[in-house]
Design a protein around this motif. Sequence first.
Motif, PDB file in Angstrom:
ATOM      1  N   GLU A  70     147.465  71.633 147.354  1.00 59.03           N
ATOM      2  CA  GLU A  70     147.141  70.243 147.668  1.00 59.03           C
ATOM      3  C   GLU A  70     146.061  70.226 148.738  1.00 59.03           C
ATOM      4  O   GLU A  70     146.312  69.998 149.912  1.00 59.03           O
ATOM      5  N   LEU A  71     144.835  70.486 148.305  1.00 61.47           N
ATOM      6  CA  LEU A  71     143.692  70.497 149.207  1.00 61.47           C
ATOM      7  C   LEU A  71     142.656  69.490 148.717  1.00 61.47           C
ATOM      8  O   LEU A  71     142.700  69.048 147.568  1.00 61.47           O
ATOM      9  N   THR A  72     141.738  69.136 149.601  1.00 56.39           N
ATOM     10  CA  THR A  72     140.667  68.218 149.210  1.00 56.39           C
ATOM     11  C   THR A  72     139.493  69.039 148.705  1.00 56.39           C
ATOM     12  O   THR A  72     138.720  69.586 149.472  1.00 56.39           O
ATOM     13  N   ASP A  73     139.384  69.107 147.399  1.00 58.75           N
ATOM     14  CA  ASP A  73     138.353  69.924 146.777  1.00 58.75           C
ATOM     15  C   ASP A  73     136.977  69.276 146.904  1.00 58.75           C
ATOM     16  O   ASP A  73     135.963  69.948 146.895  1.00 58.75           O
ATOM     17  N   THR A  74     136.952  67.942 146.990  1.00 61.78           N
ATOM     18  CA  THR A  74     135.700  67.192 147.084  1.00 61.78           C
ATOM     19  C   THR A  74     135.821  66.141 148.183  1.00 61.78           C
ATOM     20  O   THR A  74     136.838  65.437 148.259  1.00 61.78           O
ATOM     21  N   ASP A 124     131.377  80.501 134.590  1.00 62.80           N
ATOM     22  CA  ASP A 124     132.202  80.612 135.793  1.00 62.80           C
ATOM     23  C   ASP A 124     133.665  80.792 135.373  1.00 62.80           C
ATOM     24  O   ASP A 124     134.312  79.839 134.925  1.00 62.80           O
ATOM     25  N   LYS A 125     134.160  82.003 135.499  1.00 61.90           N
ATOM     26  CA  LYS A 125     135.503  82.316 135.005  1.00 61.90           C
ATOM     27  C   LYS A 125     136.600  81.543 135.718  1.00 61.90           C
ATOM     28  O   LYS A 125     137.521  81.036 135.057  1.00 61.90           O
ATOM     29  N   PRO A 126     136.606  81.429 137.071  1.00 66.75           N
ATOM     30  CA  PRO A 126     137.703  80.711 137.732  1.00 66.75           C
ATOM     31  C   PRO A 126     137.871  79.265 137.264  1.00 66.75           C
ATOM     32  O   PRO A 126     138.992  78.768 137.141  1.00 66.75           O
ATOM     33  N   SER A 127     136.767  78.574 137.002  1.00 67.51           N
ATOM     34  CA  SER A 127     136.869  77.174 136.575  1.00 67.51           C
ATOM     35  C   SER A 127     136.938  77.030 135.060  1.00 67.51           C
ATOM     36  O   SER A 127     137.253  75.951 134.543  1.00 67.51           O
ATOM     37  N   ARG A 187     133.962  71.858 139.554  1.00 67.31           N
ATOM     38  CA  ARG A 187     134.680  72.848 140.355  1.00 67.31           C
ATOM     39  C   ARG A 187     133.967  74.199 140.431  1.00 67.31           C
ATOM     40  O   ARG A 187     134.252  75.005 141.325  1.00 67.31           O
ATOM     41  N   ALA A 188     133.061  74.453 139.489  1.00 67.00           N
ATOM     42  CA  ALA A 188     132.442  75.781 139.408  1.00 67.00           C
ATOM     43  C   ALA A 188     131.631  76.093 140.666  1.00 67.00           C
ATOM     44  O   ALA A 188     130.854  75.261 141.134  1.00 67.00           O
ATOM     45  N   ARG A 189     131.779  77.325 141.188  1.00 62.68           N
ATOM     46  CA  ARG A 189     130.993  77.721 142.369  1.00 62.68           C
ATOM     47  C   ARG A 189     130.773  79.233 142.460  1.00 62.68           C
ATOM     48  O   ARG A 189     129.843  79.697 143.104  1.00 62.68           O
ATOM     49  N   LYS A 190     131.620  80.023 141.808  1.00 64.44           N
ATOM     50  CA  LYS A 190     131.542  81.474 141.957  1.00 64.44           C
ATOM     51  C   LYS A 190     130.280  82.058 141.331  1.00 64.44           C
ATOM     52  O   LYS A 190     129.863  83.161 141.675  1.00 64.44           O
ATOM     53  N   TYR A 191     129.657  81.314 140.440  1.00 61.34           N
ATOM     54  CA  TYR A 191     128.477  81.825 139.757  1.00 61.34           C
ATOM     55  C   TYR A 191     127.248  81.818 140.661  1.00 61.34           C
ATOM     56  O   TYR A 191     126.249  82.484 140.374  1.00 61.34           O
ATOM     57  N   SER A 192     127.276  81.049 141.762  1.00 67.47           N
ATOM     58  CA  SER A 192     126.090  80.842 142.582  1.00 67.47           C
ATOM     59  C   SER A 192     126.205  81.559 143.925  1.00 67.47           C
ATOM     60  O   SER A 192     127.289  81.603 144.522  1.00 67.47           O
ATOM     61  N   PRO A 193     125.092  82.094 144.421  1.00 69.76           N
ATOM     62  CA  PRO A 193     125.127  82.749 145.740  1.00 69.76           C
ATOM     63  C   PRO A 193     125.380  81.771 146.877  1.00 69.76           C
ATOM     64  O   PRO A 193     125.833  82.172 147.946  1.00 69.76           O
ATOM     65  N   ILE A 194     125.076  80.489 146.661  1.00 69.71           N
ATOM     66  CA  ILE A 194     125.346  79.512 147.723  1.00 69.71           C
ATOM     67  C   ILE A 194     126.670  78.784 147.474  1.00 69.71           C
ATOM     68  O   ILE A 194     127.005  77.826 148.169  1.00 69.71           O
ATOM     69  N   SER A 195     127.409  79.227 146.488  1.00 66.30           N
ATOM     70  CA  SER A 195     128.792  78.848 146.260  1.00 66.30           C
ATOM     71  C   SER A 195     129.067  77.358 146.430  1.00 66.30           C
ATOM     72  O   SER A 195     128.704  76.545 145.590  1.00 66.30           O
ATOM     73  N   ASP A 196     129.701  77.006 147.548  1.00 64.93           N
ATOM     74  CA  ASP A 196     130.161  75.636 147.749  1.00 64.93           C
ATOM     75  C   ASP A 196     129.012  74.637 147.789  1.00 64.93           C
ATOM     76  O   ASP A 196     129.180  73.479 147.420  1.00 64.93           O
ATOM     77  N   LEU A 197     127.830  75.073 148.215  1.00 66.41           N
ATOM     78  CA  LEU A 197     126.694  74.154 148.287  1.00 66.41           C
ATOM     79  C   LEU A 197     126.214  73.776 146.890  1.00 66.41           C
ATOM     80  O   LEU A 197     125.763  72.651 146.671  1.00 66.41           O
ATOM     81  N   ALA A 198     126.297  74.716 145.951  1.00 67.81           N
ATOM     82  CA  ALA A 198     125.935  74.400 144.570  1.00 67.81           C
ATOM     83  C   ALA A 198     126.964  73.437 143.971  1.00 67.81           C
ATOM     84  O   ALA A 198     126.615  72.518 143.218  1.00 67.81           O
TER      85      ALA A 198
END
Length: 398
Positions: A165-169, A256-259, A280-291
């Motif tokens: 239960e986290l705020t993803d966005t 992006d496998k996780p999403s 939700r996808a972010r693992k594919y990018s080097p800037i992760s959460d910013l993408a």
Amino acid sequence: MAGKDGTGDDDPDYDWIYGSGSGTGSARPPRGDDPEPTRRIPVQPRPGTPPPRRPDRLPPAQQYGATPEPAGRPASPSWAPRTSRWKRPRTYVRLVVLLLVVWLAFLVAVPLFTWSKVDKVAFEPKGDRPADQPGTTYLLVGSDSRAGLSPAERRKLHTGNAASELTDTMMLLHTGDGPTTLVSIPRDSPLDIPGHGVSKVNSAFSKGGIPLLVQTLEKATGVRIDGYVEIGFGGLVGVVDAVGGIEICPKRNIRDKPSGLNVKKGCQEVDGATALAYARARKYSPISDLARVQQQREVVAAVGKKVLSPWSVANPVRYWRLNAAVPDFFRFGEGMGPWGAAQWALAMTDTPKSCTVPLAGADASWDRKRAGQLFDIIAEDRTDDITPQLCTATGLAD
């Protein structure tokens, strides 16, 4: 009339009416030969009085209230068949007016019924808060709560742990006299959480609920939050599917496998599950959460445009499905009514200034100087003064 002797009408007492015969007791001659037959006494009008005018006699139909035929138009014969009401233009006019009234009642009644089932949550923190500010600022939270999702749905949507239960966005949406501004807050941003020290901002939700998250962001930005909107994982899927999908425009192929995301670059229509994975996808990018925050803003804007498109209102099935998806997956802050929710939704469809909070590096730590300038402008409702250096897609300085 019989005479006294029973012989008939030859009583001399009535000779003044019928005339007399040749002598007493003689038979009265036929009336046609009577030299003095009964005459009508003429009526003499009084001096100064006009002679009476003989009234015109109305046709039998008009004597009972029928409308006279227009001049120059032949009267319809009584045996002529009546015209069907469906051949009269006014019948169709009345039918159109009735349908419009029913349609307007439907458009108003459905959202009111929906609103009666929406959860309202307390979001305002206690203690010191920024004073009232011009304009309106909303906090939009995309929660990764899996509540209401079955194990099969969690597997399909690649949402993982049911207890999370986290705020993803997190986004701040400001509307006022200037351009509407949408600012993404990376969930990994290290901020001071009152009573818990410095930690990732998304953990404030699990540590103290919505009021603590609002208190954390108000303390970090100096902007007073006036309204709260929360959407869950399943909520995004339900809304996107209700409007018939949305368009996304990735700039590269993404796997992006996780999403569970696997899309090609370029604009394309996607369903709810793919839209959620894209957000939700972010693992594919080097800037992760910013993408990811860029993709989240793209998804939110696309949903807003579809929700408020004319077809979503004109199509009763889509309109009903869209409203039916709201109570299960949306929560709104206390004090926000249907009109406030509509204003928020309308503002989400048009955000001329859309960016990420100014950052010092890819670790999502804030650039305090630039972030302070940006939020001071928002607090004063001077969004026309926001420069490209303060509002960039990734939050990093160009």
